[in-house]
Scaffold this motif. Sequence first.
Motif, PDB file in Angstrom:
ATOM      1  N   ARG A   6      62.705  48.140  30.316  1.00 53.50           N
ATOM      2  CA  ARG A   6      63.268  48.586  31.592  1.00 53.50           C
ATOM      3  C   ARG A   6      64.244  49.726  31.394  1.00 53.50           C
ATOM      4  NH1 ARG A   6      64.154  42.918  34.785  1.00 53.50           N
ATOM      5  NH2 ARG A   6      61.951  42.596  35.224  1.00 53.50           N
ATOM      6  N   PHE A   7      65.061  49.644  30.334  1.00 53.63           N
ATOM      7  CA  PHE A   7      66.000  50.720  30.044  1.00 53.63           C
ATOM      8  C   PHE A   7      65.254  52.024  29.767  1.00 53.63           C
ATOM      9  CE2 PHE A   7      68.309  53.156  26.797  1.00 53.63           C
ATOM     10  CZ  PHE A   7      69.432  53.500  27.538  1.00 53.63           C
ATOM     11  N   LEU A   8      64.179  51.962  28.992  1.00 54.00           N
ATOM     12  CA  LEU A   8      63.409  53.171  28.686  1.00 54.00           C
ATOM     13  C   LEU A   8      62.743  53.743  29.931  1.00 54.00           C
ATOM     14  CD1 LEU A   8      61.776  52.162  25.288  1.00 54.00           C
ATOM     15  CD2 LEU A   8      63.654  53.766  25.679  1.00 54.00           C
ATOM     16  N   ILE A   9      62.291  52.869  30.821  1.00 60.95           N
ATOM     17  CA  ILE A   9      61.694  53.347  32.070  1.00 60.95           C
ATOM     18  C   ILE A   9      62.743  54.048  32.919  1.00 60.95           C
ATOM     19  CG2 ILE A   9      60.682  52.568  34.243  1.00 60.95           C
ATOM     20  CD1 ILE A   9      59.213  50.412  32.603  1.00 60.95           C
ATOM     21  N   ILE A  10      63.937  53.472  32.996  1.00 61.74           N
ATOM     22  CA  ILE A  10      65.013  54.103  33.768  1.00 61.74           C
ATOM     23  C   ILE A  10      65.383  55.454  33.171  1.00 61.74           C
ATOM     24  CG2 ILE A  10      67.464  53.885  34.354  1.00 61.74           C
ATOM     25  CD1 ILE A  10      66.947  50.841  34.622  1.00 61.74           C
ATOM     26  N   VAL A  11      65.449  55.532  31.852  1.00 58.92           N
ATOM     27  CA  VAL A  11      65.771  56.808  31.196  1.00 58.92           C
ATOM     28  C   VAL A  11      64.677  57.839  31.471  1.00 58.92           C
ATOM     29  CG1 VAL A  11      65.996  57.910  28.929  1.00 58.92           C
ATOM     30  CG2 VAL A  11      67.219  55.800  29.407  1.00 58.92           C
ATOM     31  N   ALA A  12      63.419  57.420  31.440  1.00 56.11           N
ATOM     32  CA  ALA A  12      62.318  58.352  31.681  1.00 56.11           C
ATOM     33  C   ALA A  12      62.359  58.892  33.107  1.00 56.11           C
ATOM     34  CB  ALA A  12      60.985  57.658  31.416  1.00 56.11           C
ATOM     35  N   TYR A  13      62.550  57.996  34.082  1.00 53.39           N
ATOM     36  CA  TYR A  13      62.611  58.445  35.473  1.00 53.39           C
ATOM     37  C   TYR A  13      63.817  59.353  35.715  1.00 53.39           C
ATOM     38  CZ  TYR A  13      58.836  55.771  37.569  1.00 53.39           C
ATOM     39  OH  TYR A  13      57.613  55.303  37.920  1.00 53.39           O
ATOM     40  N   SER A  14      64.968  58.968  35.164  1.00 55.09           N
ATOM     41  CA  SER A  14      66.161  59.784  35.410  1.00 55.09           C
ATOM     42  C   SER A  14      66.044  61.154  34.752  1.00 55.09           C
ATOM     43  CB  SER A  14      67.416  59.059  34.934  1.00 55.09           C
ATOM     44  OG  SER A  14      67.351  58.816  33.543  1.00 55.09           O
ATOM     45  N   SER A  15      65.414  61.221  33.578  1.00 56.44           N
ATOM     46  CA  SER A  15      65.241  62.535  32.948  1.00 56.44           C
ATOM     47  C   SER A  15      64.283  63.401  33.760  1.00 56.44           C
ATOM     48  CB  SER A  15      64.747  62.386  31.513  1.00 56.44           C
ATOM     49  OG  SER A  15      63.457  61.833  31.496  1.00 56.44           O
ATOM     50  N   SER A  16      63.279  62.789  34.368  1.00 51.76           N
ATOM     51  CA  SER A  16      62.355  63.551  35.214  1.00 51.76           C
ATOM     52  C   SER A  16      63.070  64.069  36.460  1.00 51.76           C
ATOM     53  CB  SER A  16      61.171  62.692  35.616  1.00 51.76           C
ATOM     54  OG  SER A  16      60.465  62.290  34.480  1.00 51.76           O
ATOM     55  N   ILE A  17      63.901  63.237  37.049  1.00 50.45           N
ATOM     56  CA  ILE A  17      64.653  63.659  38.241  1.00 50.45           C
ATOM     57  C   ILE A  17      65.637  64.758  37.885  1.00 50.45           C
ATOM     58  CG2 ILE A  17      66.334  62.868  39.944  1.00 50.45           C
ATOM     59  CD1 ILE A  17      64.819  60.174  39.912  1.00 50.45           C
ATOM     60  N   ILE A  18      66.291  64.637  36.726  1.00 50.41           N
ATOM     61  CA  ILE A  18      67.209  65.694  36.283  1.00 50.41           C
ATOM     62  C   ILE A  18      66.443  66.993  36.043  1.00 50.41           C
ATOM     63  CG2 ILE A  18      68.686  66.403  34.354  1.00 50.41           C
ATOM     64  CD1 ILE A  18      69.614  63.456  34.225  1.00 50.41           C
ATOM     65  N   THR A  19      65.235  66.899  35.493  1.00 48.35           N
ATOM     66  CA  THR A  19      64.399  68.088  35.281  1.00 48.35           C
ATOM     67  C   THR A  19      64.087  68.769  36.611  1.00 48.35           C
ATOM     68  OG1 THR A  19      63.418  67.060  33.333  1.00 48.35           O
ATOM     69  CG2 THR A  19      62.234  68.901  34.302  1.00 48.35           C
ATOM     70  N   ILE A  20      63.765  67.981  37.635  1.00 45.94           N
ATOM     71  CA  ILE A  20      63.475  68.557  38.952  1.00 45.94           C
ATOM     72  C   ILE A  20      64.723  69.217  39.530  1.00 45.94           C
ATOM     73  CG2 ILE A  20      62.839  67.958  41.329  1.00 45.94           C
ATOM     74  CD1 ILE A  20      61.023  65.776  40.096  1.00 45.94           C
ATOM     75  N   ILE A  21      65.882  68.595  39.383  1.00 49.04           N
ATOM     76  CA  ILE A  21      67.128  69.177  39.890  1.00 49.04           C
ATOM     77  C   ILE A  21      67.439  70.490  39.178  1.00 49.04           C
ATOM     78  CG2 ILE A  21      69.631  68.823  40.001  1.00 49.04           C
ATOM     79  CD1 ILE A  21      69.006  65.833  40.511  1.00 49.04           C
ATOM     80  N   ILE A  22      67.227  70.528  37.864  1.00 50.16           N
ATOM     81  CA  ILE A  22      67.450  71.768  37.112  1.00 50.16           C
ATOM     82  C   ILE A  22      66.489  72.857  37.592  1.00 50.16           C
ATOM     83  CG2 ILE A  22      67.206  72.821  34.819  1.00 50.16           C
ATOM     84  CD1 ILE A  22      68.334  70.210  33.667  1.00 50.16           C
ATOM     85  N   GLY A  23      65.235  72.482  37.852  1.00 51.10           N
ATOM     86  CA  GLY A  23      64.268  73.462  38.366  1.00 51.10           C
ATOM     87  C   GLY A  23      64.678  74.014  39.716  1.00 51.10           C
ATOM     88  N   ILE A  24      65.202  73.160  40.591  1.00 47.14           N
ATOM     89  CA  ILE A  24      65.677  73.631  41.902  1.00 47.14           C
ATOM     90  C   ILE A  24      66.867  74.561  41.735  1.00 47.14           C
ATOM     91  CG2 ILE A  24      66.754  72.856  44.056  1.00 47.14           C
ATOM     92  CD1 ILE A  24      64.984  70.331  43.850  1.00 47.14           C
ATOM     93  N   ALA A  25      67.768  74.228  40.800  1.00 47.90           N
ATOM     94  CA  ALA A  25      68.919  75.098  40.551  1.00 47.90           C
ATOM     95  C   ALA A  25      68.487  76.460  40.022  1.00 47.90           C
ATOM     96  CB  ALA A  25      69.873  74.422  39.568  1.00 47.90           C
ATOM     97  N   ILE A  26      67.515  76.469  39.123  1.00 46.25           N
ATOM     98  CA  ILE A  26      66.991  77.741  38.610  1.00 46.25           C
ATOM     99  C   ILE A  26      66.353  78.533  39.741  1.00 46.25           C
ATOM    100  CG2 ILE A  26      65.236  78.763  37.106  1.00 46.25           C
ATOM    101  CD1 ILE A  26      65.728  76.462  35.150  1.00 46.25           C
ATOM    102  N   LEU A  27      65.601  77.838  40.580  1.00 47.02           N
ATOM    103  CA  LEU A  27      64.914  78.503  41.688  1.00 47.02           C
ATOM    104  C   LEU A  27      65.903  79.110  42.672  1.00 47.02           C
ATOM    105  CD1 LEU A  27      62.080  78.996  42.837  1.00 47.02           C
ATOM    106  CD2 LEU A  27      62.306  76.870  44.086  1.00 47.02           C
ATOM    107  N   LEU A  28      66.977  78.397  42.965  1.00 46.72           N
ATOM    108  CA  LEU A  28      67.945  78.888  43.950  1.00 46.72           C
ATOM    109  C   LEU A  28      68.818  80.023  43.418  1.00 46.72           C
ATOM    110  CD1 LEU A  28      69.083  75.542  45.589  1.00 46.72           C
ATOM    111  CD2 LEU A  28      67.536  77.263  46.521  1.00 46.72           C
TER     112      LEU A  28
END
Length: 67
Positions: A6-28
């Motif tokens: 469960r911890f690894l799943i949470i880390v995987a999802y959170s890293s994906s969400i952080i990746t999307i946020i970084i992409g939005i920041a780069i885009l903006l």
Amino acid sequence: MVNKIRFLIIVAYSSSIITIIIGIAILLTAPSPDTALVGVAVIIVGFISIWIFRKSGREARIKRNSK
């Protein structure tokens, strides 16, 4: 063992969400169209990784339930 998974799943999802946020920041904040394309690519990679995690979890659940 289940808590580690469960911890690894949470880390995987959170890293994906952080990746999307970084992409939005780069885009903006993109000064050029090439940089904006990099932002879009990062966002796409984030969504693909979430899709892969969900698909593998679904397949594992199906395999576990079929026993």
